[in-house]
Design a protein around this motif. Structure first.
Motif, PDB file in Angstrom:
ATOM      1  N   LYS A  10       0.854  -1.192   0.000  1.00  0.00           N
ATOM      2  CA  LYS A  10       0.000   0.000   0.000  1.00  0.00           C
ATOM      3  C   LYS A  10       0.889   1.241   0.000  1.00  0.00           C
ATOM      4  O   LYS A  10       1.706   1.435   0.901  1.00  0.00           O
ATOM      5  CB  LYS A  10      -0.925   0.020   1.222  1.00  0.00           C
ATOM      6  CG  LYS A  10      -2.003   1.104   1.135  1.00  0.00           C
ATOM      7  CD  LYS A  10      -2.844   1.210   2.409  1.00  0.00           C
ATOM      8  CE  LYS A  10      -3.981   0.227   2.425  1.00  0.00           C
ATOM      9  NZ  LYS A  10      -4.990   0.562   3.496  1.00  0.00           N
ATOM     10  N   TYR A 157     -11.657  -6.293   5.973  1.00  0.00           N
ATOM     11  CA  TYR A 157     -10.299  -5.770   6.158  1.00  0.00           C
ATOM     12  C   TYR A 157     -10.087  -5.497   7.637  1.00  0.00           C
ATOM     13  O   TYR A 157     -10.695  -4.599   8.206  1.00  0.00           O
ATOM     14  CB  TYR A 157     -10.156  -4.481   5.339  1.00  0.00           C
ATOM     15  CG  TYR A 157      -8.762  -3.920   5.166  1.00  0.00           C
ATOM     16  CD1 TYR A 157      -7.862  -3.797   6.224  1.00  0.00           C
ATOM     17  CD2 TYR A 157      -8.343  -3.468   3.914  1.00  0.00           C
ATOM     18  CE1 TYR A 157      -6.586  -3.266   6.044  1.00  0.00           C
ATOM     19  CE2 TYR A 157      -7.067  -2.931   3.722  1.00  0.00           C
ATOM     20  CZ  TYR A 157      -6.204  -2.833   4.793  1.00  0.00           C
ATOM     21  OH  TYR A 157      -4.954  -2.293   4.618  1.00  0.00           O
ATOM     22  N   GLU A 159      -7.895  -3.876  10.123  1.00  0.00           N
ATOM     23  CA  GLU A 159      -6.931  -2.783   9.997  1.00  0.00           C
ATOM     24  C   GLU A 159      -6.306  -2.438  11.347  1.00  0.00           C
ATOM     25  O   GLU A 159      -6.991  -1.925  12.243  1.00  0.00           O
ATOM     26  CB  GLU A 159      -7.644  -1.560   9.408  1.00  0.00           C
ATOM     27  CG  GLU A 159      -6.841  -0.273   9.367  1.00  0.00           C
ATOM     28  CD  GLU A 159      -5.645  -0.342   8.416  1.00  0.00           C
ATOM     29  OE1 GLU A 159      -4.689  -1.072   8.727  1.00  0.00           O
ATOM     30  OE2 GLU A 159      -5.711   0.355   7.370  1.00  0.00           O
ATOM     31  N   SER A 161      -3.330  -0.690  11.256  1.00  0.00           N
ATOM     32  CA  SER A 161      -2.315   0.243  10.747  1.00  0.00           C
ATOM     33  C   SER A 161      -1.379   0.791  11.836  1.00  0.00           C
ATOM     34  O   SER A 161      -1.831   1.408  12.798  1.00  0.00           O
ATOM     35  CB  SER A 161      -3.037   1.415  10.075  1.00  0.00           C
ATOM     36  OG  SER A 161      -2.081   2.322   9.585  1.00  0.00           O
ATOM     37  N   GLY A 162      -0.083   0.548  11.666  1.00  0.00           N
ATOM     38  CA  GLY A 162       0.899   1.072  12.620  1.00  0.00           C
ATOM     39  C   GLY A 162       1.279   0.121  13.736  1.00  0.00           C
ATOM     40  O   GLY A 162       2.272   0.357  14.427  1.00  0.00           O
ATOM     41  N   GLY A 185      -3.976  -5.811   7.585  1.00  0.00           N
ATOM     42  CA  GLY A 185      -2.930  -4.800   7.458  1.00  0.00           C
ATOM     43  C   GLY A 185      -2.556  -4.246   8.811  1.00  0.00           C
ATOM     44  O   GLY A 185      -3.411  -4.061   9.688  1.00  0.00           O
ATOM     45  N   GLY A 186      -1.252  -4.001   8.997  1.00  0.00           N
ATOM     46  CA  GLY A 186      -0.798  -3.358  10.226  1.00  0.00           C
ATOM     47  C   GLY A 186       0.488  -3.953  10.761  1.00  0.00           C
ATOM     48  O   GLY A 186       0.532  -5.131  11.120  1.00  0.00           O
ATOM     49  N   GLY A 187       1.546  -3.145  10.755  1.00  0.00           N
ATOM     50  CA  GLY A 187       2.773  -3.501  11.459  1.00  0.00           C
ATOM     51  C   GLY A 187       3.582  -4.638  10.875  1.00  0.00           C
ATOM     52  O   GLY A 187       4.480  -5.148  11.545  1.00  0.00           O
ATOM     53  N   ILE A 188       3.303  -5.043   9.651  1.00  0.00           N
ATOM     54  CA  ILE A 188       4.129  -6.101   9.047  1.00  0.00           C
ATOM     55  C   ILE A 188       5.468  -5.460   8.669  1.00  0.00           C
ATOM     56  O   ILE A 188       5.509  -4.498   7.905  1.00  0.00           O
ATOM     57  CB  ILE A 188       3.422  -6.717   7.820  1.00  0.00           C
ATOM     58  CG1 ILE A 188       2.133  -7.415   8.257  1.00  0.00           C
ATOM     59  CG2 ILE A 188       4.362  -7.689   7.094  1.00  0.00           C
ATOM     60  CD1 ILE A 188       1.252  -7.877   7.117  1.00  0.00           C
ATOM     61  N   ILE A 205      -1.438  -6.785   3.720  1.00  0.00           N
ATOM     62  CA  ILE A 205      -1.192  -5.459   3.172  1.00  0.00           C
ATOM     63  C   ILE A 205      -0.001  -4.865   3.919  1.00  0.00           C
ATOM     64  O   ILE A 205      -0.029  -4.792   5.153  1.00  0.00           O
ATOM     65  CB  ILE A 205      -2.405  -4.511   3.373  1.00  0.00           C
ATOM     66  CG1 ILE A 205      -3.735  -5.216   3.057  1.00  0.00           C
ATOM     67  CG2 ILE A 205      -2.237  -3.229   2.567  1.00  0.00           C
ATOM     68  CD1 ILE A 205      -3.992  -5.540   1.636  1.00  0.00           C
ATOM     69  N   VAL A 206       1.013  -4.474   3.177  1.00  0.00           N
ATOM     70  CA  VAL A 206       2.238  -3.944   3.786  1.00  0.00           C
ATOM     71  C   VAL A 206       2.377  -2.475   3.394  1.00  0.00           C
ATOM     72  O   VAL A 206       2.393  -2.146   2.199  1.00  0.00           O
ATOM     73  CB  VAL A 206       3.466  -4.757   3.314  1.00  0.00           C
ATOM     74  CG1 VAL A 206       4.750  -4.191   3.909  1.00  0.00           C
ATOM     75  CG2 VAL A 206       3.307  -6.230   3.695  1.00  0.00           C
ATOM     76  N   GLY A 207       2.442  -1.605   4.410  1.00  0.00           N
ATOM     77  CA  GLY A 207       2.446  -0.176   4.138  1.00  0.00           C
ATOM     78  C   GLY A 207       3.696   0.533   4.590  1.00  0.00           C
ATOM     79  O   GLY A 207       4.696   0.621   3.880  1.00  0.00           O
ATOM     80  N   ASN A 208       3.662   0.985   5.827  1.00  0.00           N
ATOM     81  CA  ASN A 208       4.641   1.941   6.317  1.00  0.00           C
ATOM     82  C   ASN A 208       6.111   1.540   6.180  1.00  0.00           C
ATOM     83  O   ASN A 208       6.977   2.382   5.923  1.00  0.00           O
ATOM     84  CB  ASN A 208       4.322   2.218   7.797  1.00  0.00           C
ATOM     85  CG  ASN A 208       4.846   3.555   8.203  1.00  0.00           C
ATOM     86  OD1 ASN A 208       4.749   4.525   7.445  1.00  0.00           O
ATOM     87  ND2 ASN A 208       5.453   3.617   9.371  1.00  0.00           N
TER      88      ASN A 208
HETATM   89  C1  1GP Z   1      -2.509   0.564   6.360  1.00  0.00           C
HETATM   90  O1  1GP Z   1      -3.152  -1.713   6.591  1.00  0.00           O
HETATM   91  C2  1GP Z   1      -2.206  -0.871   6.034  1.00  0.00           C
HETATM   92  O2  1GP Z   1      -3.768   0.915   5.866  1.00  0.00           O
HETATM   93  C3  1GP Z   1      -0.801  -1.265   6.359  1.00  0.00           C
HETATM   94  O3  1GP Z   1      -0.433  -0.939   7.679  1.00  0.00           O
HETATM   95  O4  1GP Z   1       1.324   0.819   7.417  1.00  0.00           O
HETATM   96  O5  1GP Z   1       1.206  -0.595   9.498  1.00  0.00           O
HETATM   97  O6  1GP Z   1       1.963  -1.585   7.320  1.00  0.00           O
HETATM   98  P1  1GP Z   1       1.087  -0.557   8.000  1.00  0.00           P
END
Ligand code: 1GP
Length: 226
Positions: A10, A157, A159, A161-162, A185-188, A205-208
């Motif tokens: 993401k 989903y 979520e 996130s973070g 999604g979150g903290g991966i 889902i991998v984001g940050n």
């Molecule tokens: C954010 O779910 C996604 O909407 C991904 O989370 O940024 O913590 O990876 P992270």
């Protein structure tokens, strides 16, 4: 298309990413790039990121959080409906306004609604949508089943996130679903968290981490594909 996704990156249009890093993300073997964010998303930064990702062959989808930033040309449009919001706006209100205004041009066959359950009270999305995050496993499961069996949403989903979430909760929710696909999604942030999340959910889902440690972000693809 989403039925085959195991791993999605993401990208946040409000964050800078160099051409070299974007190249690595798009050639990583991930199944798709999702463009979306909870703040600072504009038409301009969304168009800019789409045109850069479009140089690659992988699917690029938009997760809509801002009506003014809806850009044509994506493969799919993911529409969050926040199930555990305290405000009807984030469940159905913004959606009603969008359909009223743009219904005649919405490509309905490209629209994928997501039943969002936000479980980290500290994340921007939770604050923005006034989500009630302190849910038990049974409450989370009941929301997920409502999305699956009552609303027939194609995606649930979870979520976080973070922060990395409660994988037992994710697995329990997963087992309760009949038709919806479970996104997590979150903290991966490494191979281990990617592997655990991929075991508990259908799609991770991998984001940050893309923006803080690209090598670690790329390792999350290898963890479940390689
Ligand atoms: C954010 O779910 C996604 O909407 C991904 O989370 O940024 O913590 O990876 P992270």
């Amino acid at each position: 298309m989403i039925d085959q996704w195991r791993h999605v990156f993401k990208l946040d249009p409000d964050k800078m990413i160099s051409d070299a890093d974007l190249d690595a993300v798009c050639l990583s073997g991930t199944d798709a790039v999702m463009i979306g964010g909870s703040s600072g998303v504009t038409y301009e930064n969304t168009v800019d990121l789409l045109s850069r990702v479009r140089q690659y062959e992988l699917p690029c989808v938009l997760e809509i959080s801002e009506l003014e930033a809806v850009v044509p040309g994506f493969d799919l449009y993911m529409i969050p409906m926040v199930l555990n919001t305290r405000s009807v706006e984030w469940l159905i209100g913004h959606h009603r306004r969008a359909v009223e205004r743009y219904g005649y041009i919405i490509p309905w066959d490209l629209v994928v609604p997501e039943g969002y359950i936000i479980l980290n009270s500290e994340c921007t999305a939770a604050k923005l949508t006034e989500a009630e995050c302190g849910l038990s496993v049974s409450e989370s499961t009941a929301y997920a089943q409502t999305a699956d069996k009552l609303l027939s949403l194609p995606v649930v989903y979870l979520e976080y996130s973070g922060m990395f979430g409660d994988m037992e909760l994710v697995s329990t929710v997963h087992r309760s679903l009949s038709n919806s696909r479970l996104f997590y999604g979150g903290g991966i942030c490494d191979t281990e968290t990617a592997r655990q999340a991929a075991e508990a959910a259908d799609t991770i889902i991998v984001g940050n981490i893309i923006y803080t440690d690209l090598v670690a972000a790329l390792s999350t693809v290898k963890a479940i594909k390689g």
